[in-house]
Design an enzyme around this catalytic site. Structure first.
Site, PDB file in Angstrom:
ATOM      1  N   SER A 106       0.825  -1.209   0.000  1.00  0.00           N
ATOM      2  CA  SER A 106       0.000   0.000   0.000  1.00  0.00           C
ATOM      3  C   SER A 106       0.862   1.263   0.000  1.00  0.00           C
ATOM      4  O   SER A 106       1.925   1.298   0.634  1.00  0.00           O
ATOM      5  CB  SER A 106      -0.890   0.000   1.249  1.00  0.00           C
ATOM      6  OG  SER A 106      -1.539   1.245   1.402  1.00  0.00           O
ATOM      7  N   TYR A 129      -1.964   5.735  -4.555  1.00  0.00           N
ATOM      8  CA  TYR A 129      -2.955   6.809  -4.476  1.00  0.00           C
ATOM      9  C   TYR A 129      -2.330   8.033  -5.128  1.00  0.00           C
ATOM     10  O   TYR A 129      -1.147   8.320  -4.888  1.00  0.00           O
ATOM     11  CB  TYR A 129      -3.295   7.149  -3.018  1.00  0.00           C
ATOM     12  CG  TYR A 129      -4.163   6.136  -2.325  1.00  0.00           C
ATOM     13  CD1 TYR A 129      -5.486   5.945  -2.728  1.00  0.00           C
ATOM     14  CD2 TYR A 129      -3.680   5.386  -1.263  1.00  0.00           C
ATOM     15  CE1 TYR A 129      -6.290   5.010  -2.076  1.00  0.00           C
ATOM     16  CE2 TYR A 129      -4.481   4.456  -0.610  1.00  0.00           C
ATOM     17  CZ  TYR A 129      -5.781   4.277  -1.033  1.00  0.00           C
ATOM     18  OH  TYR A 129      -6.577   3.363  -0.401  1.00  0.00           O
ATOM     19  N   THR A 155      -5.234   2.793  -7.574  1.00  0.00           N
ATOM     20  CA  THR A 155      -6.565   2.794  -6.962  1.00  0.00           C
ATOM     21  C   THR A 155      -7.357   3.970  -7.507  1.00  0.00           C
ATOM     22  O   THR A 155      -6.939   5.128  -7.386  1.00  0.00           O
ATOM     23  CB  THR A 155      -6.462   2.870  -5.431  1.00  0.00           C
ATOM     24  OG1 THR A 155      -5.832   1.666  -4.965  1.00  0.00           O
ATOM     25  CG2 THR A 155      -7.825   2.992  -4.782  1.00  0.00           C
ATOM     26  N   LYS A 230      -7.300  -0.498 -10.411  1.00  0.00           N
ATOM     27  CA  LYS A 230      -7.969  -1.195  -9.294  1.00  0.00           C
ATOM     28  C   LYS A 230      -9.192  -0.400  -8.838  1.00  0.00           C
ATOM     29  O   LYS A 230      -9.058   0.753  -8.414  1.00  0.00           O
ATOM     30  CB  LYS A 230      -6.976  -1.354  -8.132  1.00  0.00           C
ATOM     31  CG  LYS A 230      -7.559  -2.019  -6.899  1.00  0.00           C
ATOM     32  CD  LYS A 230      -6.490  -2.174  -5.821  1.00  0.00           C
ATOM     33  CE  LYS A 230      -7.009  -2.870  -4.593  1.00  0.00           C
ATOM     34  NZ  LYS A 230      -7.928  -2.019  -3.792  1.00  0.00           N
ATOM     35  N   HIS A 254     -13.041  -1.873  -3.028  1.00  0.00           N
ATOM     36  CA  HIS A 254     -12.226  -1.341  -1.927  1.00  0.00           C
ATOM     37  C   HIS A 254     -12.594  -2.019  -0.608  1.00  0.00           C
ATOM     38  O   HIS A 254     -12.654  -1.377   0.444  1.00  0.00           O
ATOM     39  CB  HIS A 254     -12.418   0.186  -1.818  1.00  0.00           C
ATOM     40  CG  HIS A 254     -11.200   0.910  -1.310  1.00  0.00           C
ATOM     41  ND1 HIS A 254     -10.398   1.678  -2.129  1.00  0.00           N
ATOM     42  CD2 HIS A 254     -10.644   0.977  -0.085  1.00  0.00           C
ATOM     43  CE1 HIS A 254      -9.408   2.196  -1.407  1.00  0.00           C
ATOM     44  NE2 HIS A 254      -9.544   1.778  -0.165  1.00  0.00           N
TER      45      HIS A 254
END
Length: 367
Positions: A106, A129, A155, A230, A254
């Protein structure tokens, strides 16, 4: 008590973790309808097993973006793993490597890309992100590439953070002894306590709400890593992702933490697979707790699945050994499902091996 399935780790994690941390990992958005549906939708798919097939040898190996892995079960990005266990992402990286599969790190990890790379060899993807400051994004992508990461999982379903009511009640914030390691030393503000969720306030301040398809193309100008999109749930967005140059698609809601009342990912999967028309691989993320779930996803056209919560719950319970055990249990269950369905390799798993609620309804309407 002997752990015999992946779900049993959640109860142990709930006992071990502070309430704020457990609730952060476990909860979904608003009414949590999609959270429940991510699991329950799997139970509406039944098997059509084939018999009297020689299943003495079963091959679960596959390739993802050209990388060979031992099974189609990979680790999804889950943030802030050191809240679960002091070893955090280090333990997860080692467990994934030992299992011969892919770990996705992440952006909001409590270990940096360099630290995870230092744990030894392994195939790793980096979840991204997109921040308002594109220099931060460029730096981060370059660091991931230098650290040997092989793909970006972008994402796309988080222009704003979903309403997670337990985080609001708990005034969620990162424990003071931890930091978002990939952003250390950058003046990006901290995830401080606020009058609701500290994470929601942080996201509102940092994440770029203007993110659009042109940014998928922009990312391709700053990295040679393939980009997985994603957060896709529809045929329309599947086609746009492929047009924008995505190397693959991750069907994801998510972990049911963003928009409530979207379908379970297993329910959205077939629509996305049909729209992709084999041009790019499609993966499933969300609700996978059994080897039977993995088989169902592959029968509906997925090239593989990603698991999230089972990793953080097993990490909280038993550290690296827990994550290893989760991967091993899912592997063994999946192998058994293949054998009992009459499949000896992944290419043997077809749509004919399952029947969905929709199939049954169509059959009834024809009668």
């Amino acid at each position: 008590m002997e752990i015999t399935n992946v779900m049993e780790y959640e109860a142990i994690a709930k006992q071990k973790l502070p309430k704020m941390v457990y609730d952060y990992y476990a909860s979904g958005a608003e009414d949590q309808w999609t959270l429940k549906e991510n699991r329950e939708a799997f139970s509406k798919i039944l098997f059509r097993p084939r018999i009297l097939i020689d299943v003495a040898k079963i091959d679960m190996t596959t390739t993802v973006l050209g990388f060979n892995i031992s099974m189609p079960i990979m680790i999804a990005p889950t943030a802030m793993q050191k809240m679960a266990h002091p070893e955090g992402e280090y333990a997860t990286a080692r467990a994934a490597s030992a299992a011969g599969t892919i770990m996705t790190l992440s952006s909001w990890a409590t270990s940096s890309v360099e630290e995870v790379a230092s744990t030894g060899p392994g195939i790793r993807f980096f979840q991204l992100y997109v921040y308002k400051d594109r220099n931060v994004v460029s730096q981060l992508v370059r660091r991931a590439e230098r650290a040997g990461f092989k793909a970006i999982a972008l994402t796309v379903d988080t222009p704003r953070l979903g309403r997670r009511e337990s985080d609001i009640k708990n005034r969620f914030t990162l424990p003071p002894f931890l930091t978002l390691k990939n952003f250390e030393g950058l003046d990006l503000g901290k995830m401080d306590e606020s009058n609701d969720s500290g994470l929601a306030s942080y996201v509102a301040g940092q994440i770029d709400r203007t993110l659009s398809w042109k940014d998928v193309k922009w990312l391709q100008t700053i990295t040679s890593m393939p980009i997985l999109v994603k957060g896709v749930l529809t045929a329309e967005d599947t086609r746009l992702a492929i047009q924008a140059g995505a190397a693959g698609i991750i069907v994801s809601n998510h972990g049911a933490r963003q928009l409530d009342y979207v379908p379970a990912t297993i329910s959205a999967l077939e629509e996305v697979v049909k729209a992709a028309q084999g041009r790019v691989p499609v993966f499933l993320d969300g609700g996978v707790r059994r080897g039977t779930d993995v088989f169902k996803a592959l029968a509906l056209g997925a090239s593989g699945v990603f698991i999230g919560r089972p990793v953080v719950f097993s990490l909280a319970a038993e550290g690296e050994a827990g994550v290893r055990k989760v991967l091993q249990m899912l592997r063994e269950e999946f192998e058994l499902t293949m054998a009992l369905s009459g499949c000896t390799s992944l290419k043997d798993i077809t749509r004919n091996h399952i029947v969905t609620e929709g199939d049954m309804n169509r059959t009834i309407s024809r009668l």
